[in-house]
Design an enzyme around this catalytic site. Structure first.
Site, mmCIF file in Angstrom:
data_model
loop_
_atom_site.group_PDB
_atom_site.id
_atom_site.type_symbol
_atom_site.label_atom_id
_atom_site.label_comp_id
_atom_site.label_asym_id
_atom_site.label_seq_id
_atom_site.Cartn_x
_atom_site.Cartn_y
_atom_site.Cartn_z
ATOM 1 N N ASP A 435 -15.876 -17.187 28.161
ATOM 2 C CA ASP A 435 -17.291 -17.130 28.845
ATOM 3 C C ASP A 435 -17.528 -17.901 29.828
ATOM 4 O OD1 ASP A 435 -20.145 -16.862 28.341
ATOM 5 O OD2 ASP A 435 -20.234 -18.944 28.175
ATOM 6 N N ASP A 633 -19.248 -20.903 24.220
ATOM 7 C CA ASP A 633 -20.093 -22.011 23.472
ATOM 8 C C ASP A 633 -21.224 -21.584 23.238
ATOM 9 O OD1 ASP A 633 -20.859 -21.721 26.252
ATOM 10 O OD2 ASP A 633 -21.462 -23.962 26.172
#
Length: 738
Positions: A435, A633
């Protein structure tokens, strides 16, 4: 009709396969998905099949389908009930009970071999054995009851696994010891009383229960992740009804209701803005750190947070149909669709246990007819010796000791390995999906460039901060924070005006100041060509540019960027050197994503993708035969973390992402990704070595026991040696460099 019901009695991953097979045999049942994490089964019934048919099929396979709780697909859950909480509490109670009674048994059994203990111990051997019997019996029939119940069900279905080994091993040790205590002449050889093995039975049960407790704790955290997703929504909100405001509970909301949202409030459902404008923080869903401007006609998402202005919106989606509901569903579906990993010990046990039983029976019969004297006694002793040497004490230690040492070492380096399943897949990883926001970048925008025209940097920052301190936008906060760090003083601003989505204007010392984006400059006919070359450079880097004009002339620009972590470039290069294929996914715009990807050396990237699209991309890679690790996250990453073969969460991210993952990097350092995979490989290798040593004693010892060359006492010693070898091998991990 679709059902999602609890299944009672599932204790291991192999139970998932058994329940699925049972349901597949029933005509009219489709789309079966058994979720071991929350102990539920989802399926669809056609009109010709009843729920009772499904319940009967599951009951015949040894489990119970709870038909009292029916959850329909379009439910609007306001409270999540953890279906495994009861199992956890029962297991914890059994473990405490077992440990309470086993500890004195272990102490007495160990010390009774020493003369100093016998000199102060007031009871003889016979009475001591009866004390041990009294202490061990509750461990067997209370703490260990679950193993024998499962073993009985396994026998009915000709299935053998770890529970079978525990039941046979502890049952043989306890049963033989009971006979040796109450009827010693039956198994007596020579003049002395026969040896008893109560401590063996008790310790094995306590060790296995401890491992089971750790597994269920991991399951409970998965449930906590879903709870926290649900907690993103407020408990109540304000609706506009007949021109007046009214507070209502979240469960009371209906489609088409008009909701009033004030600054700082959570948005309760998906909808379309009818009036007003604001800035909404969608980072918990999109992963994008910079809040989004919202105006009339714009879409808002339930669970996001309103930052500044007030607005009203009309509800268009609730419950499972909302974006947040779909994310929750994605997490549950990903958990349910992940293939249960058959434990290595269970695979061997399916062959090993029947073989041991057969060998022990052959041993008993052979000695009954071949021994010249004491046929029954010798046959029984050798029969028990075979079972004792096959007792899975070392098997019970093989995995937990390696995991304890491996995870302890990982924790020292900021790497948390949460479950043994990740250890079974980490060594196969060939693809890493990263990500962007908060993983490769810091996740917090900051000022990176200050360019001026005819004024100093500090003057420009002073003017900009003077205007921005009246705004709550994160870019404004970044400018103010940067100015404060440099000790720049602000000036009182007058006639402040906010242009939503563009910027602000104000008078400072009588001069008109315009601060904002390119659109605001065009609105005030301010020429920005002076910095065109520099602006192109900043745009290529994906930075957000804020223009500042004083008295109608451009005085400078301030560039704001979510900075790349100082370890990201080196870490990604290390992954590539290790033969890993690296992808980057982001909910950010294409321009910024491409710029970041180029800077960190990632050639494959996707921008502006939603949570379910991340999951789809993971699945596409898996369909290509790739073994995928996902690193993220944010809440939006949690479905992808679960869907991936190995989920790795950046510890500085959200709790939900962390709890949905297999491995957590506490320090938020991408360098730890390679270290985590390497540590997992080494831990898995240690587990396999442990299993080898656990079985090698059986392989050597069983023939010796069958031929009468190994009595139960030596068999117990061999078991202890196998346990020592397993523990010693696990401790070697402490010296591993990662």
């Amino acid at each position: 009709m679709k059902y999602n019901l609890p299944v009672e009695g599932m204790t291991c991953a192999s139970c998932v396969t058994r329940v699925e097979k049972a349901l597949r045999k029933v005509k009219g049942i489709e789309n079966i998905s058994v979720n071991f994490a929350n102990e539920k089964v989802a399926f669809e019934l056609n009109d010709n099949t009843s729920l009772a048919d499904a319940a009967n099929a599951i009951e015949k396979s040894g489990y119970i389908l709870n038909t009292h709780v029916v959850e329909k697909k379009q439910s609007t859950e306001s409270e999540y009930v953890d279906p495994i909480e009861k199992s956890y509490k029962k297991l914890k109670k059994d473990l405490i009970t077992g440990a309470f009674f086993t500890l004195p048994v272990l102490v007495i059994s160990m010390l009774r071999e020493f003369q100093f203990f016998l000199s102060v111990w007031p009871f003889d051997i016979d009475y001591t054995n009866k004390i041990l019997l009294a202490l061990t019996t509750p461990v067997i029939f209370i703490s260990g009851k679950r193993f024998y119940k499962i073993f009985w069900k396994n026998i009915q279905h000709l299935s053998f696994e770890m529970n079978s080994l525990v039941a046979i091993g502890t049952g043989a040790a306890y049963g033989y010891s009971v006979v040796a205590t109450l009827f010693p002449t039956w198994v007596q050889v020579g003049n002395g009383l026969p040896h008893v093995y109560f401590e063996t039975a008790g310790v094995i049960i306590v060790l296995i229960l401890t491992g089971r407790l750790l597994e269920i704790r991991a399951m409970r955290k998965t449930s906590d992740a879903i709870k926290k997703l649900l907690d993103l929504k407020p408990k109540e909100t304000t609706i506009i009804e007949n021109g007046s405001e009214r507070k209502v509970k979240l469960e009371s909301l209906k489609l088409r209701d008009v909701v009033l949202i004030k600054p700082g409030e959570k948005i309760p459902a998906d909808g379309i803005i009818k009036s007003g404008n604001s800035v909404v923080d969608e980072s918990m869903l999109t992963g994008e750190s910079i809040p989004v401007e919202k105006n009339s006609g714009g879409l808002v998402i339930g669970g996001t947070i309103n930052k500044t202005g007030s607005f009203t919106f009309e509800i268009t989606a609730l419950g499972d149909n909302s974006v947040l509901g779909q994310i929750i569903k994605l997490v549950e579906d990903a958990q349910g669709s992940k293939a249960p990993i058959q434990k290595f010990a269970d695979k061997i046990a399916s062959i090993f246990v029947p073989a041991v039983i057969l060998i022990s029976i052959v041993t008993f019969i052979s000695w009954m007819y071949l021994a010249e004297a004491n046929n029954a006694n010798i046959a029984l002793i050798n029969f028990v010796a075979v079972l004792i040497i096959a007792c899975p004490c070392a098997l019970g230690l093989a995995t937990p000791t390696a995991i304890m040492v491996g995870t302890g070492l990982g924790a020292q380096h900021g790497i948390l390995i949460k479950n043994s399943e990740s250890l079974e897949t980490a060594h196969k990883i060939d693809t890493v999906v990263l990500d962007k926001t908060g993983t490769i970048t810091e996740g917090n925008p900051g000022v990176t460039d200050v360019i001026t025209n005819r004024i100093s940097d500090r003057e420009l920052l002073s003017i900009a901060a003077s205007l921005e301190k009246k705004s709550e936008h994160p870019i404004a906060s970044a400018i103010v924070e940067y100015s404060e760090k440099l000790g720049v003083k602000t000036i009182d601003a007058e006639s402040f005006h906010n242009y939503s989505g563009f910027g602000v204007t104000a008078n400072i010392k009588g001069d008109m100041v315009v601060l904002g984006n390119e659109g605001l400059m065009e609105h005030f006919s301010i020429n920005i060509n002076k910095f065109s070359n520099k602006l192109d450079e900043l745009s290529l880097l994906g930075k957000t540019v804020i223009f500042c004009a004083i008295k109608g002339e451009l005085s400078g620009v301030i560039a704001v960027e979510d900075p790349i972590k100082n370890t990201s470039i080196e870490s990604i290069e290390e992954m590539k050197r290790g033969g890993l294929k690296v992808f980057m996914l982001s909910g950010d715009n294409e321009k910024t994503t491409a710029a970041i990807a180029k800077r960190v050396g990632v050639t494959d990237h996707l921008a502006e993708i939603l949570p379910h699209e991340k999951v789809n991309h993971i699945k596409e890679l898996q369909e290509q035969g790739r073994i995928v690790a996902m690193v993220g996250d944010g809440i939006n990453d949690s479905p992808a973390l679960v869907a991936a073969d190995l989920g790795i969460a950046i510890g500085t991210g959200t709790d939900i992402a962390i709890e949905s993952s297999d491995i957590t990097l506490v320090k938020g350092n991408l360098k730890s990704v390679v270290s985590a995979i390497d540590l997992s490989k080494k831990t898995l290798r240690t587990i396999k070595q442990n299993l080898f040593w656990a079985f090698i004693y059986n392989t050597i010892g069983i023939p010796l026991a069958a031929f009468g060359l190994l009595n139960p006492m030596i068999a117990a010693l061999a078991m202890s040696l196998s346990s020592v070898s397993v523990i010693s091998n696990s401790l070697r991990l402490r010296n591993t460099k990662i």
